[in-house]
Design a protein around this motif. Structure first.
Motif, PDB file in Angstrom:
ATOM      1  N   ALA A   1      27.349  -8.287  24.490  1.00 60.77           N
ATOM      2  CA  ALA A   1      28.544  -8.584  23.704  1.00 60.77           C
ATOM      3  C   ALA A   1      29.635  -7.533  23.943  1.00 60.77           C
ATOM      4  CB  ALA A   1      28.201  -8.658  22.222  1.00 60.77           C
ATOM      5  N   LYS A   2      29.345  -6.544  24.780  1.00 62.34           N
ATOM      6  CA  LYS A   2      30.300  -5.485  25.115  1.00 62.34           C
ATOM      7  C   LYS A   2      30.758  -4.699  23.888  1.00 62.34           C
ATOM      8  CE  LYS A   2      32.004  -8.215  29.052  1.00 62.34           C
ATOM      9  NZ  LYS A   2      31.442  -7.487  30.192  1.00 62.34           N
ATOM     10  N   VAL A   3      29.821  -4.494  22.960  1.00 68.01           N
ATOM     11  CA  VAL A   3      30.116  -3.629  21.810  1.00 68.01           C
ATOM     12  C   VAL A   3      30.313  -2.212  22.341  1.00 68.01           C
ATOM     13  CG1 VAL A   3      29.184  -2.669  19.677  1.00 68.01           C
ATOM     14  CG2 VAL A   3      28.729  -5.056  20.286  1.00 68.01           C
ATOM     15  N   HIS A   4      31.381  -1.555  21.896  1.00 67.65           N
ATOM     16  CA  HIS A   4      31.709  -0.264  22.518  1.00 67.65           C
ATOM     17  C   HIS A   4      30.665   0.819  22.230  1.00 67.65           C
ATOM     18  CE1 HIS A   4      33.565   3.610  23.267  1.00 67.65           C
ATOM     19  NE2 HIS A   4      34.338   2.983  24.132  1.00 67.65           N
ATOM     20  N   THR A   5      30.357   1.010  20.952  1.00 68.72           N
ATOM     21  CA  THR A   5      29.429   2.089  20.577  1.00 68.72           C
ATOM     22  C   THR A   5      28.280   1.519  19.762  1.00 68.72           C
ATOM     23  OG1 THR A   5      31.168   3.753  20.557  1.00 68.72           O
ATOM     24  CG2 THR A   5      29.202   4.247  19.281  1.00 68.72           C
ATOM     25  N   MET A   6      27.063   1.860  20.173  1.00 69.00           N
ATOM     26  CA  MET A   6      25.887   1.415  19.425  1.00 69.00           C
ATOM     27  C   MET A   6      25.269   2.628  18.750  1.00 69.00           C
ATOM     28  SD  MET A   6      24.751  -0.998  22.541  1.00 69.00           S
ATOM     29  CE  MET A   6      26.053  -0.230  23.509  1.00 69.00           C
ATOM     30  N   LEU A   7      25.082   2.551  17.446  1.00 74.86           N
ATOM     31  CA  LEU A   7      24.426   3.641  16.724  1.00 74.86           C
ATOM     32  C   LEU A   7      23.018   3.169  16.404  1.00 74.86           C
ATOM     33  CD1 LEU A   7      27.338   4.723  14.355  1.00 74.86           C
ATOM     34  CD2 LEU A   7      26.776   5.583  16.634  1.00 74.86           C
ATOM     35  N   VAL A   8      22.049   3.779  17.069  1.00 75.97           N
ATOM     36  CA  VAL A   8      20.664   3.353  16.915  1.00 75.97           C
ATOM     37  C   VAL A   8      19.979   4.293  15.921  1.00 75.97           C
ATOM     38  CG1 VAL A   8      18.494   2.934  18.112  1.00 75.97           C
ATOM     39  CG2 VAL A   8      20.674   2.485  19.271  1.00 75.97           C
ATOM     40  N   ILE A   9      19.345   3.714  14.932  1.00 73.76           N
ATOM     41  CA  ILE A   9      18.657   4.578  13.976  1.00 73.76           C
ATOM     42  C   ILE A   9      17.229   4.108  13.721  1.00 73.76           C
ATOM     43  CG2 ILE A   9      20.712   5.423  12.800  1.00 73.76           C
ATOM     44  CD1 ILE A   9      20.350   3.288  10.738  1.00 73.76           C
ATOM     45  N   GLY A  10      16.344   5.066  13.745  1.00 76.77           N
ATOM     46  CA  GLY A  10      14.957   4.842  13.371  1.00 76.77           C
ATOM     47  C   GLY A  10      14.615   5.816  12.253  1.00 76.77           C
ATOM     48  N   SER A  11      13.353   5.903  11.952  1.00 75.46           N
ATOM     49  CA  SER A  11      12.962   6.766  10.831  1.00 75.46           C
ATOM     50  C   SER A  11      13.286   8.241  11.119  1.00 75.46           C
ATOM     51  CB  SER A  11      11.465   6.584  10.558  1.00 75.46           C
ATOM     52  OG  SER A  11      10.751   6.713  11.761  1.00 75.46           O
ATOM     53  N   ARG A  12      13.177   8.643  12.392  1.00 78.17           N
ATOM     54  CA  ARG A  12      13.467  10.047  12.746  1.00 78.17           C
ATOM     55  C   ARG A  12      14.917  10.406  12.434  1.00 78.17           C
ATOM     56  NH1 ARG A  12      10.558   9.095  17.791  1.00 78.17           N
ATOM     57  NH2 ARG A  12      12.503   9.259  18.961  1.00 78.17           N
ATOM     58  N   GLU A  13      15.842   9.538  12.889  1.00 80.86           N
ATOM     59  CA  GLU A  13      17.261   9.806  12.655  1.00 80.86           C
ATOM     60  C   GLU A  13      17.560   9.819  11.154  1.00 80.86           C
ATOM     61  OE1 GLU A  13      16.227   7.675  14.942  1.00 80.86           O
ATOM     62  OE2 GLU A  13      16.795   8.782  16.744  1.00 80.86           O
TER      63      GLU A  13
ATOM     64  N   HIS B   1      28.541   1.629  25.451  1.00 79.43           N
ATOM     65  CA  HIS B   1      28.448   0.451  26.324  1.00 79.43           C
ATOM     66  C   HIS B   1      28.662   0.831  27.787  1.00 79.43           C
ATOM     67  CE1 HIS B   1      28.980  -3.456  28.064  1.00 79.43           C
ATOM     68  NE2 HIS B   1      30.258  -3.260  28.309  1.00 79.43           N
ATOM     69  N   GLY B   2      27.715   0.445  28.592  1.00 82.55           N
ATOM     70  CA  GLY B   2      27.811   0.708  30.024  1.00 82.55           C
ATOM     71  C   GLY B   2      27.377   2.110  30.416  1.00 82.55           C
ATOM     72  N   LYS B   3      27.207   3.009  29.425  1.00 79.72           N
ATOM     73  CA  LYS B   3      26.857   4.402  29.763  1.00 79.72           C
ATOM     74  C   LYS B   3      25.458   4.776  29.312  1.00 79.72           C
ATOM     75  CE  LYS B   3      31.565   6.193  29.802  1.00 79.72           C
ATOM     76  NZ  LYS B   3      32.595   6.522  28.827  1.00 79.72           N
ATOM     77  N   GLY B   4      24.886   3.970  28.432  1.00 83.45           N
ATOM     78  CA  GLY B   4      23.530   4.250  27.993  1.00 83.45           C
ATOM     79  C   GLY B   4      23.484   5.242  26.838  1.00 83.45           C
ATOM     80  N   ASN B   5      22.282   5.660  26.527  1.00 81.22           N
ATOM     81  CA  ASN B   5      22.025   6.554  25.403  1.00 81.22           C
ATOM     82  C   ASN B   5      22.616   7.930  25.675  1.00 81.22           C
ATOM     83  OD1 ASN B   5      20.993   7.804  23.195  1.00 81.22           O
ATOM     84  ND2 ASN B   5      18.829   7.456  23.703  1.00 81.22           N
ATOM     85  N   THR B   6      23.454   8.430  24.770  1.00 78.47           N
ATOM     86  CA  THR B   6      24.056   9.753  24.974  1.00 78.47           C
ATOM     87  C   THR B   6      23.467  10.802  24.037  1.00 78.47           C
ATOM     88  OG1 THR B   6      25.865   9.353  23.416  1.00 78.47           O
ATOM     89  CG2 THR B   6      26.240   8.694  25.707  1.00 78.47           C
ATOM     90  N   GLY B   7      22.403  10.449  23.338  1.00 80.80           N
ATOM     91  CA  GLY B   7      21.728  11.450  22.515  1.00 80.80           C
ATOM     92  C   GLY B   7      22.056  11.333  21.030  1.00 80.80           C
ATOM     93  N   VAL B   8      21.390  12.158  20.225  1.00 81.41           N
ATOM     94  CA  VAL B   8      21.581  12.073  18.771  1.00 81.41           C
ATOM     95  C   VAL B   8      22.679  13.028  18.314  1.00 81.41           C
ATOM     96  CG1 VAL B   8      19.245  11.309  18.266  1.00 81.41           C
ATOM     97  CG2 VAL B   8      19.752  13.758  18.348  1.00 81.41           C
ATOM     98  N   LYS B   9      23.297  12.623  17.207  1.00 83.88           N
ATOM     99  CA  LYS B   9      24.365  13.432  16.606  1.00 83.88           C
ATOM    100  C   LYS B   9      24.253  13.284  15.100  1.00 83.88           C
ATOM    101  CE  LYS B   9      28.475  13.426  19.629  1.00 83.88           C
ATOM    102  NZ  LYS B   9      29.783  12.758  19.759  1.00 83.88           N
ATOM    103  N   LEU B  10      24.835  14.241  14.395  1.00 87.32           N
ATOM    104  CA  LEU B  10      24.916  14.113  12.952  1.00 87.32           C
ATOM    105  C   LEU B  10      25.781  12.916  12.598  1.00 87.32           C
ATOM    106  CD1 LEU B  10      25.367  17.709  11.496  1.00 87.32           C
ATOM    107  CD2 LEU B  10      23.474  16.110  11.115  1.00 87.32           C
TER     108      LEU B  10
END
Length: 629
Positions: free
Chosen positions: A580-592, A603-612
RNA sequence: GCCCAUGUAGCUCAGUUGGCAGAGCACGUCCUUGGUAAGGACGAGGUCAUCGGUUCAAACCCGAUCGUGGGCUCCA
């Protein structure tokens, strides 16, 4: 985008004189690139093959084009269809295998004339008469095929290593619909098979970026030709985001530049367009009028008495309405420059065959403004308009553009161009100086100005190589007078203002069409219809609550955020968001969630790591506000 | 407007010689409790663009209409 007006005024003021046919000089021909020679030669091979298969074919011309070549035929006995390509290509291959020499020869005019008359090649006879007296009349012969041609060519047909027929089309002789319609075959040729293959692959790639395809996939706009009508796009919610973001950009930019906004109705009385010059000369490009019939009440039953008809027209441009806003109040030189801006909705009845996706439509929203100013203010105003163009180009990362500066031809003053020689010279000099001072890349095109003043057309190229005239910027020193617009000068006289028409963002329809292809639908954050999607790993209640909290926080800050809290596996959710070409995906699991963090995927760049989480919200809001690329 | 192509589910497409309208994706329900580009089951979804003709029978053949796409002086 006021080209509409240009045409109408030309018609009013000048009988369309017969333009001399512009011809390439022999020097220009000699400068033909190797690839062009190859393609032009291939056009001869095509003609050779067609004549072998259909000896009654009449030939017109076969020049090289940007992507290949074409040849125009009149062929009464057969209509070409793509099914013929195999047969024609096979015959062309034979001609190439015969490795015929392209031999040049020269004939006297009378001899050449007799030669074509004898063959009944009437188009060649006409083309022959285009050749100016004194120019050498040359022919190229390959095998039995002799063609009027200035060349140059490759040495032998065998030099053509890779070619392909592309499509069949109709074309009017000399491009004029009053002339005979010919059958045109398009093809292309390359140095070798690899280059042909990679070009064909590129064409396939280009198709994937087509704004019509992406527009449908992403749910940006829809064409409902059944109920709404052809050329009348519907902006879907996601496309409306683009429209409104562009309007916000324009509003902010124009406000900062001292514009004021106005709003005008979509239609006006007939008188408006008679004054502007659109009627009756351009009536066929406007939607037909709405006619309000007034019953003749005094003579009831007398059907002979003509009824009074009041006509209203949908506007095809905004200028006349803006002119009437200028006229709505007394104006002083102190009020100038007056910059009236409006994203105005216009309607043009484009011919059905002209309609093309969002690029050529019948309802359009123009990034329009008219700047009324004194001659003394003109240069500064014009410079400011150009700077606005450049500012927009920077925001959108448009690097390849050309400004076509169209000027008048002094020999046509009073005919094609309003008879104000001094004003022409002064405004053109000012425009030219502004362009040079600003270091703008431009080409000057004599004799193509509007009737009422010089103009600049801005051309850009989409990522798939499609060229767009995206915007027009025109000087007008005639139409304000037609509407009787004046301002009181310092000397207490009534003067007619100059008017600058400008539309740096063109129309929503065309500009968004361009942007879709420019970005291939991968819009920068500030434009992205869906800026953020919060994705949960799993659907457990505390996690979903945390995700919903983030979505709510973002939306409170006007960030276009959605949530995907469903039961799907994480891979499935990621795939859907990426597709769907969503620009930013914020993925959250129990750890986050435990650390009050989010994992950021672009989008197009993959996972860039965790942030506050708090940091991410601040960064997103800032990037959107600054319209980061 | 004109020439050519084209129109089957929301999308991409298949549909044999004219003989019961199909697939994948998307959508809905349920199962699956998982870590960055597709877990599974079931279900719903169609006036085959429209109108007319040929035929025992038409998505398929013929005609018309509408829409969409390519093209309509890069100039011997």
């Amino acid at each position: 985008m006021t080209f509409f007006l240009v045409v109408s005024l030309n018609v009013i003021m000048a009988e369309p004189e017969k333009e001399a046919v512009e011809r390439k000089t022999l020097e220009q021909r000699d400068a033909m690139s190797d690839l062009q020679k190859l393609r032009h030669s291939c056009a001869h091979v095509l003609a050779t093959a067609v004549l072998r298969l259909w000896p009654d074919a009449l030939l017109d011309i076969g020049p090289p084009t940007d992507e290949g070549f074409y040849y125009d035929f009149e062929l009464a006995s057969h209509r070409f269809t793509p099914d013929d390509f195999f047969k024609i290509e096979a015959e062309m291959t034979k001609v190439i295998k015969e490795n015929q020499v392209f031999a040049k020869s020269i004939m006297a005019r009378e001899e050449a004339h007799a030669f074509f008359v004898a063959q009944g090649q009437k188009y060649k006879v006409e083309r022959l008469s285009d050749i100016p007296a004194g120019e050498t009349i040359s022919f190229f012969t390959n095998g039995n095929f002799v063609d009027l041609c200035a060349g140059p060519h490759v040495m032998r047909t065998g030099n053509i290593k890779a070619f392909k027929l592309l499509r069949v089309a109709a074309a009017y002789f000399r491009g004029n619909e009053k002339n005979e319609q010919l059958q045109r075959l398009y093809g292309t040729a390359f140095k070798n098979k690899d280059e042909l293959e990679s070009w064909l692959k590129m064409q396939e790639e280009a198709k994937k970026r087509d704004h019509r395809k992406i527009g449908a996939e992403m749910g940006l706009f829809a064409m409902d030709t059944d109920y709404v009508g052809p050329g009348l796009p519907l902006w879907l919610p996601k496309g409306t985001v683009l429209v409104e973001e562009l309007e916000n950009l324009a509003k902010e930019t124009e406000f900062a530049a001292g514009y004021v906004r106005v709003r005008t109705p979509h239609l006006a009385r007939e008188k408006m367009y008679k004054t502007s010059g659109h009627l009756p000369y351009y009536a066929e490009s406007m939607f037909p009028p709405m006619e309000l019939v007034e019953e003749n009440s005094s003579k009831k039953g007398d059907s002979q008495e003509p009824l009074k008809v009041e006509r209203y027209y949908l506007k095809a441009m905004n200028c006349p309405h803006h002119h009437r806003i200028f006229a709505a109040e007394p104006r002083s030189y102190r009020d100038l420059p007056l910059r009236l801006a409006e994203y105005g909705t216009c309607y043009r009845y484009e011919q059905s065959g002209e309609l093309f996706g969002l690029m050529r439509v019948r309802s359009l929203n123009m990034n329009d403004a008219h700047i009324y100013c004194t001659e003394g203010q003109f240069a500064d105003e014009f410079r400011a308009v150009n700077e606005m163009y450049l500012k927009y180009f920077k925001i959108f990362g448009i690097e390849k553009y050309t400004m076509r500066f169209s000027t008048h031809d002094p020999s046509k003053l009073g005919l094609k161009f309003v008879n104000e020689p001094e004003l022409w010279k002064r405004t053109e000099d000012m425009v030219r100086k502004v362009l040079i001072d600003s270091g703008i890349n431009y080409v000057e095109v004599p004799n193509e100005a509007a009737f009422y003043g010089p103009k600049i057309d801005v051309q850009v190229w989409s990522a798939i190589g499609r060229e767009f005239t995206i915007a027009t910027n025109q000087v007008d020193f005639a139409v304000p007078a037609k509407f009787g617009l004046t301002y009181r000068s310092r000397e207490n006289t009534d003067e007619t203002p100059l008017c600058i028409h400008r539309a740096p963002l063109g129309t929503h329809e065309r500009f968004i069409g361009f942007l879709i292809e420019h970005y291939a639908g991968n819009f920068p954050l500030w434009l992205a219809p869906e800026q953020v999607r919060v994705i949960t790993i799993g659907d457990e209640e505390p996690l979903v609550a945390y995700a919903k909290e983030i979505v709510a926080e973002l939306r409170a800050q006007q960030v276009r955020a959605e949530g995907d809290y469903g039961t799907d596996k994480i891979n499935g959710k990621i795939l859907r968001a990426e597709t769907a070409k969503v620009h930013t995906m914020l993925v959250i699991g129990s750890r986050e969630m435990a650390a009050n963090q989010v994992a950021v995927r672009i989008h197009g760049k993959g996972n860039t790591g965790v942030k506050l989480r708090s940091e991410v919200v601040v960064d997103l809001v800032k990037a959107i506000k600054e319209r980061e690329a």
